[in-house]
Design an enzyme around this catalytic site. Structure first.
Site, PDB file in Angstrom:
ATOM      1  N   HIS A 190       0.839  -1.205   0.000  1.00  0.00           N
ATOM      2  CA  HIS A 190       0.000   0.000   0.000  1.00  0.00           C
ATOM      3  C   HIS A 190       0.867   1.246   0.000  1.00  0.00           C
ATOM      4  CE1 HIS A 190      -3.937  -1.981   1.097  1.00  0.00           C
ATOM      5  NE2 HIS A 190      -3.088  -2.939   1.465  1.00  0.00           N
ATOM      6  N   HIS A 232      -8.946  -8.246  -0.457  1.00  0.00           N
ATOM      7  CA  HIS A 232      -8.472  -8.603   0.883  1.00  0.00           C
ATOM      8  C   HIS A 232      -9.535  -9.508   1.515  1.00  0.00           C
ATOM      9  CE1 HIS A 232      -5.828  -5.064   0.564  1.00  0.00           C
ATOM     10  NE2 HIS A 232      -5.214  -5.435   1.680  1.00  0.00           N
ATOM     11  N   GLU A 276      -8.479 -12.220   6.342  1.00  0.00           N
ATOM     12  CA  GLU A 276      -7.437 -11.583   7.162  1.00  0.00           C
ATOM     13  C   GLU A 276      -7.982 -11.305   8.565  1.00  0.00           C
ATOM     14  OE1 GLU A 276      -6.519  -7.535   6.076  1.00  0.00           O
ATOM     15  OE2 GLU A 276      -4.518  -7.603   6.966  1.00  0.00           O
ATOM     16  N   ASP A 294       0.004   4.338   0.865  1.00  0.00           N
ATOM     17  CA  ASP A 294      -0.155   5.206   2.047  1.00  0.00           C
ATOM     18  C   ASP A 294       0.380   4.558   3.319  1.00  0.00           C
ATOM     19  OD1 ASP A 294      -2.332   3.445   1.628  1.00  0.00           O
ATOM     20  OD2 ASP A 294      -3.753   4.732   2.669  1.00  0.00           O
ATOM     21  N   GLY A 308      -9.631  -2.412   3.798  1.00  0.00           N
ATOM     22  CA  GLY A 308     -10.252  -1.798   4.973  1.00  0.00           C
ATOM     23  C   GLY A 308     -10.760  -2.836   5.966  1.00  0.00           C
TER      24      GLY A 308
END
Ligand SMILES: O=c1[nH]cnc2c1ncn2[C@@H]1O[C@H](CO)[C@@H](O)[C@H]1O
Ligand SMILES: [Zn+2]
Length: 344
Positions: A20, A203, A206, A22, A176
């Site tokens: 990522h 994603h 997780e 950020d 997110g």
């Protein structure tokens, strides 16, 4: 630490399919950007900033982990800052002999100062392309939809990503808070992505169970899965993912920090690998996780006894799983032909 092994791993050509933007801003760059933008920071040295940018072993879970993205994101609100951080992500990857990278980000997080989605995406692509030239690495962007945002926003993100397909954007993702927002909520969003011909990675598994992985591959069109740690809870699904050669983008250090697995002993990467799943190894977030590609493979060697031969196989899985067409993948493969494979 075994320094011979470290330098051997560092020198191996590698790929990173899951990182990522950020979460990978260098602390010194945070200082610099805040200075340029006249923004107050909670600390005035890069080491003083670490607690605000990075998790420790005491990270409580994914949502605690995600709280470390706020500060960096607040500084990534101009084209210049986005371009710089994209370039520096490639620079950092080059220090670990990464040859191919897919850098992901949520363009909707970078609009606080009025940038449009397309401007954000273009700025990131510009930085990646400068990095490609400077460091001889092939780089593409992945655009993230975010779970806590309404469908109306995520649909616009997919529309914007589609405009750059083949022009710097390789795919779309869903990132997110997984526990709060299960995958089935995003069917409309990823139906649009499929309609636009965008490759999809999600994603899943997780911070929640295998049902999100099943949803991702059977309903959302995912060609790859981010993490997939809870897949072991559903052996039937595991077999399907194996048969269909759907790669898992695992991020070992992040996965331990977010408590996706409680310990290295319980981290399922070796069992997945030995069962023939297309396991790939990635960094997730260079700064938030205080990691790099060399460290990730070192942990697998030290904690789970992965040999160099096995590490080379994991790297080759990453090349195979890249969002590239056949011709581009074959070109990339040339850089991975003569890898050392001594047994340790
Ligand atoms: O491991 C992760 N799991 C889920 N979401 C993540 C992870 N790492 C980062 N992000 C989320 O993705 C956004 C866009 O890059 C980040 O802002 C963060 O909220
Ligand atoms: Zn991630």
């Amino acid at each position: 630490m075994n320094s011979d092994l470290y330098s051997l791993i560092q020198q191996l050509p590698k790929v990173d399919l899951h990182v990522h933007l950020d979460g990978s801003i260098k602390p010194e760059t945070v200082l610099d950007l805040a200075n340029q933008q006249g923004m107050d920071l909670p600390a005035i040295t890069s080491s003083g900033l670490l607690p605000y940018l990075q998790v420790t072993d005491n990270c409580k879970g994914l949502n605690d982990y995600l709280s470390k993205f706020q500060l960096g994101a607040s500084l990534l609100q101009t084209e210049a800052a986005l371009e710089r951080v994209a370039f520096e992500t490639i620079e950092q990857a080059s220090e670990h002999n990464c040859r191919y990278i897919e850098v992901r980000f949520g363009p909707q997080l970078h609009r606080q100062r009025g940038l449009g989605l397309e401007q954000v995406i273009q700025a990131v692509i510009n930085g990646l392309q400068k990095g490609e030239k400077a460091f001889g690495i092939k780089a593409q962007a992945i655009v993230c939809c975010l779970r806590h945002q309404p469908a109306s926003v995520n649909l616009k993100v997919v529309e914007a990503a589609a405009m750059f397909l083949g022009k710097g954007v390789a795919a779309v993702d869903l990132a997110g808070d997984e526990a709060g927002f299960p995958a089935f909520l995003f069917r409309k969003v990823f139906a649009l992505a499929e309609k636009k011909g965008l490759p999809i990675t999600i994603h899943a598994g997780e911070a929640a169970g295998p049902e999100n992985i099943r949803e991702a591959v059977s309903r959302l069109g995912a060609g790859r899965i981010g993490h997939g740690i809870s897949l072991k809870q559903d052996p039937v699904l595991l077999q399907e993912i194996c048969t269909n050669k759907i790669p898992l983008e695992m991020c070992p250090i992040s996965n331990i920090q977010t408590k996706a697995a409680d310990s290295w002993q319980e981290y399922p990467i070796r069992e997945y690998f030995e069962q023939g799943l297309t396991v790939t190894v990635n960094t997730d977030n260079l700064t938030v996780s205080n990691t790099d590609l060399t460290k990730e493979y070192m942990m697998l060697a030290e904690k789970l006894d992965f040999t160099i031969t096995e590490i080379v196989q994991l790297i080759r899985n990453g090349v195979e799983a890249a969002f590239l067409d056949m011709a581009e993948k074959n070109l990339l493969k040339h850089q991975f032909v003569n890898l050392p494979s001594p047994q340790r």
